[in-house]
Design an enzyme around this catalytic site. Structure first.
Site, mmCIF file in Angstrom:
data_model
loop_
_atom_site.group_PDB
_atom_site.id
_atom_site.type_symbol
_atom_site.label_atom_id
_atom_site.label_comp_id
_atom_site.label_asym_id
_atom_site.label_seq_id
_atom_site.Cartn_x
_atom_site.Cartn_y
_atom_site.Cartn_z
ATOM 1 N N ASN A 228 -10.376 -2.638 6.790
ATOM 2 C CA ASN A 228 -9.990 -1.441 6.036
ATOM 3 C C ASN A 228 -11.166 -0.884 5.237
ATOM 4 O O ASN A 228 -11.351 0.331 5.147
ATOM 5 C CB ASN A 228 -8.811 -1.751 5.114
ATOM 6 C CG ASN A 228 -7.488 -1.589 5.846
ATOM 7 O OD1 ASN A 228 -7.483 -1.315 7.049
ATOM 8 N ND2 ASN A 228 -6.383 -1.759 5.157
ATOM 9 N N CYS A 280 -2.710 1.893 1.687
ATOM 10 C CA CYS A 280 -3.573 0.768 2.081
ATOM 11 C C CYS A 280 -5.021 0.910 1.630
ATOM 12 O O CYS A 280 -5.508 0.096 0.851
ATOM 13 C CB CYS A 280 -3.517 0.584 3.589
ATOM 14 S SG CYS A 280 -1.906 -0.013 4.117
HETATM 15 P P1 NAD Z 1 6.772 -1.075 1.483
HETATM 16 O O1 NAD Z 1 6.755 -0.862 0.028
HETATM 17 O O2 NAD Z 1 7.098 0.062 2.395
HETATM 18 O O3 NAD Z 1 7.800 -2.252 1.841
HETATM 19 C C1 NAD Z 1 7.900 -3.443 1.124
HETATM 20 C C2 NAD Z 1 9.366 -3.872 1.159
HETATM 21 O O4 NAD Z 1 9.486 -5.187 0.607
HETATM 22 C C3 NAD Z 1 10.279 -2.975 0.324
HETATM 23 O O5 NAD Z 1 11.358 -2.533 1.143
HETATM 24 C C4 NAD Z 1 10.763 -3.891 -0.808
HETATM 25 O O6 NAD Z 1 12.077 -3.577 -1.216
HETATM 26 C C5 NAD Z 1 10.685 -5.245 -0.130
HETATM 27 N N1 NAD Z 1 10.593 -6.395 -1.062
HETATM 28 C C6 NAD Z 1 9.794 -6.548 -2.142
HETATM 29 N N2 NAD Z 1 9.980 -7.771 -2.696
HETATM 30 C C7 NAD Z 1 10.913 -8.395 -1.946
HETATM 31 C C8 NAD Z 1 11.524 -9.679 -1.998
HETATM 32 N N3 NAD Z 1 11.211 -10.566 -2.959
HETATM 33 N N4 NAD Z 1 12.436 -9.983 -1.068
HETATM 34 C C9 NAD Z 1 12.774 -9.099 -0.104
HETATM 35 N N5 NAD Z 1 12.220 -7.879 0.012
HETATM 36 C C10 NAD Z 1 11.292 -7.524 -0.897
HETATM 37 O O7 NAD Z 1 5.343 -1.690 1.834
HETATM 38 P P2 NAD Z 1 4.561 -1.582 3.249
HETATM 39 O O8 NAD Z 1 3.849 -0.301 3.343
HETATM 40 O O9 NAD Z 1 5.471 -2.020 4.334
HETATM 41 O O10 NAD Z 1 3.444 -2.713 3.007
HETATM 42 C C11 NAD Z 1 3.763 -4.080 3.001
HETATM 43 C C12 NAD Z 1 2.459 -4.866 3.101
HETATM 44 O O11 NAD Z 1 1.840 -4.593 4.361
HETATM 45 C C13 NAD Z 1 1.427 -4.517 2.033
HETATM 46 O O12 NAD Z 1 0.707 -5.677 1.708
HETATM 47 C C14 NAD Z 1 0.518 -3.540 2.756
HETATM 48 O O13 NAD Z 1 -0.784 -3.531 2.224
HETATM 49 C C15 NAD Z 1 0.510 -4.105 4.152
HETATM 50 N N6 NAD Z 1 0.189 -3.129 5.197
HETATM 51 C C16 NAD Z 1 0.715 -1.877 5.136
HETATM 52 C C17 NAD Z 1 0.435 -0.967 6.154
HETATM 53 C C18 NAD Z 1 0.979 0.439 6.096
HETATM 54 O O14 NAD Z 1 0.484 1.274 6.850
HETATM 55 N N7 NAD Z 1 1.956 0.724 5.262
HETATM 56 C C19 NAD Z 1 -0.362 -1.345 7.243
HETATM 57 C C20 NAD Z 1 -0.854 -2.648 7.284
HETATM 58 C C21 NAD Z 1 -0.566 -3.533 6.253
#
Ligand code: NAD
Length: 470
Positions: A228, A280
């Site tokens: 990234n 990200c």
């Molecule tokens: P997001 O906020 O869309 O989703 C996270 C989800 O986790 C939410 O629905 C939240 O309610 C849930 N959550 C939080 N704590 C919880 C718990 N204790 N138990 C159950 N559910 C719980 O986030 P995202 O964009 O999906 O990103 C998630 C991870 O993936 C991050 O670390 C991000 O950096 C990484 N990532 C994101 C992308 C992207 O394009 N969005 C790409 C690669 C990696």
């Protein structure tokens, strides 16, 4: 295999749904009851191509939704953690959501289970997850922790997941590696791609099945941060080159064609614009910066990448001011609010930050985005008028600003647009149009890193981006 995915956001929902399409039994966990209820009702909470089709295909069959993490962990052979890892005030990743998941599943592993970090996390997190699970009473032989960073991009997340360039798994032993090999086998052995109902291969997808790269957990964690950071650096680099192009009257598109054809550099991610955003790059760069700091390395290159990115937005704002002279009371049409095309995600969106700045300067804004308006309405104040389509937004506006690279913004009916605008001025932060075409259509057109196309009664040599009128 029986898989639990914890966190049903952009990454968890897409990964879990794709795992189901690969043939696995998936339970998607979230602690947000309203999100679970919507998913159970058949709604799709995020805008992603192919996601509605795949969810409809597997909901109630290979996919279940639940808030019972312990039960899911007990029933699953692999638990993927895909919860958020937002930045703290100091820039480090906040790992408290990851930790709470680790604590909660620690007593629930009756059979050998692989815990997989899919969230983007700093190096050593897998070691911490193992420590937390052991501290909470799990037997050392009951589980392993692996790192399986996710490289999907919002907007093309399903295709990216199913047609990846590579799959990285960071493990500490062969038993754990074998579980992950098994999960991804339909992709790595190519059997998924031979299925008649497979999601179509995108144009840019590699011709052969993806390689599964097995590394140590620490290396896998660093691969994600380094990837990234490198991509963000590419964007800031080309934006810096665009600035020089503007100063000397060169065309950054031509420069990018010239450098991108060098196979060592490659043409992708050489798109000048108003800078990167999203959930990200900004946070991962800060987290990688913090990791480096803790290791005793001052990674100042990353500071510069971040600085150039922020400056790019300010430069664009100066350009708007240069074209319109004063901003107070001007009505501006804004196309695009999402941080990139193809998604409804507005987290750290440069478009939103620019609209907020324009509002502070006293502009009135009418905005259109194909997917992000409901989310944008939650953060932008009521002085923004949200419209039905790009043409409604443009009607009577002093100028049109393009802030997100949605495909539909690149094919607007230019003759209609010109008639609707009060003045035929387009300031394009995503370089979607050819300046010569825009001039031929009667527009004054400004973009990033390319000479402006000026029409009308302008003295030759006066450039709006240098403070003169347009
Ligand atoms: P997001 O906020 O869309 O989703 C996270 C989800 O986790 C939410 O629905 C939240 O309610 C849930 N959550 C939080 N704590 C919880 C718990 N204790 N138990 C159950 N559910 C719980 O986030 P995202 O964009 O999906 O990103 C998630 C991870 O993936 C991050 O670390 C991000 O950096 C990484 N990532 C994101 C992308 C992207 O394009 N969005 C790409 C690669 C990696």
């Amino acid at each position: 295999m029986r898989i639990a995915v914890v966190g049903s956001g952009y990454v968890g929902l897409v990964s879990g749904t794709c795992f189901a399409d690969l043939g696995h039994e998936v339970v998607l966990i979230d602690n947000d009851e309203s999100k679970l209820a919507a998913l159970r009702r058949g709604e799709v909470p995020i805008h992603e191509k192919f996601l509605p089709e795949l969810l409809a295909r597997h909901r109630g069959q290979k996919i279940r939704f639940s808030n019972d993490l312990r039960a899911a962990a007990r029933d699953s052979q692999a638990v993927f953690i895909a919860v958020g890892t937002p930045p703290t005030e100091t820039g480090d990743a906040d790992l408290s959501y990851v930790e709470s998941v680790a604590r909660e599943i620690s007593g629930a592993m009756d059979e050998y289970t692989v815990i997989v970090e899919k969230s983007t996390v700093p190096v050593f997190t897998s070691q911490w997850i193992r420590t937390i699970i052991l501290r909470n009473g799990a037997a050392p032989a009951a589980f392993d922790v692996a790192s399986n960073p996710e490289f999907l991009r919002e907007g093309t997340a399903v295709s990216d997941f199913l047609y990846p360039d590579r799959i990285v798994v960071g493990v500490e032993n062969e038993r754990c590696a074998e579980v992950l090999r098994h999960i991804y086998a339909p992709l790595t052995d190519g059997s998924y791609y031979r299925r008649a109902d497979a999601i179509p291969r995108p144009d840019r997808a590699p011709a052969s099945p993806p390689r599964l790269i097995v590394t140590s957990a620490r290396s896998a964690e660093l691969i994600k941060h380094a990837s990234n950071a490198f991509l963000a650096m590419k964007i800031s680099f080309v934006n810096a080159v665009a600035t020089i192009c503007e100063s000397v009257g060169a065309n950054v598109q031509q420069v990018c064609d010239g450098i991108g054809t060098d196979s060592r550099i490659g043409p992708r991610f050489l798109n000048p614009g108003i800078g990167y955003g999203g959930s990200c790059f900004p946070k991962d760069l800060m987290a990688f910066r913090a990791v480096a700091r803790e290791c005793g390395y001052d990674f100042r290159l990353l500071d510069e990448v971040i600085r150039i990115n922020e400056e790019q937005r300010h430069r664009f704002l100066r350009k708007v001011r240069g074209v319109l002279w004063t901003l107070r009371g001007k009505r501006l049409a804004v196309l695009g609010l999402a941080f990139k095309g193809g998604t409804d995600d507005i987290r750290e969106s440069p478009a939103i930050l620019l609209v907020q700045e324009l509002l502070r300067e006293g502009c009135r804004v009418s905005a259109y985005d194909p997917a992000a308006m409901p989310r944008a309405q939650e953060v932008l104040n009521s002085s923004v008028e949200f419209t039905q389509d790009p043409y409604d937004a443009a009607t009577g506006a002093d100028a049109l600003l393009i802030l997100t690279e949605w495909e539909e913004f690149a094919v607007l009916d230019l003759a209609r647009l010109r008639k609707l605008l009060k003045y035929p001025i387009v300031i394009d932060g995503r370089n979607l149009y050819d300046p010569a075409t825009m001039a031929a259509q009667g527009f004054t057109y400004h973009s990033v890193g390319r000479p402006a196309a000026l029409t009308g009664d302008l003295p030759a040599g006066i450039r709006a981006d240098k403070g003169g009128p347009a």
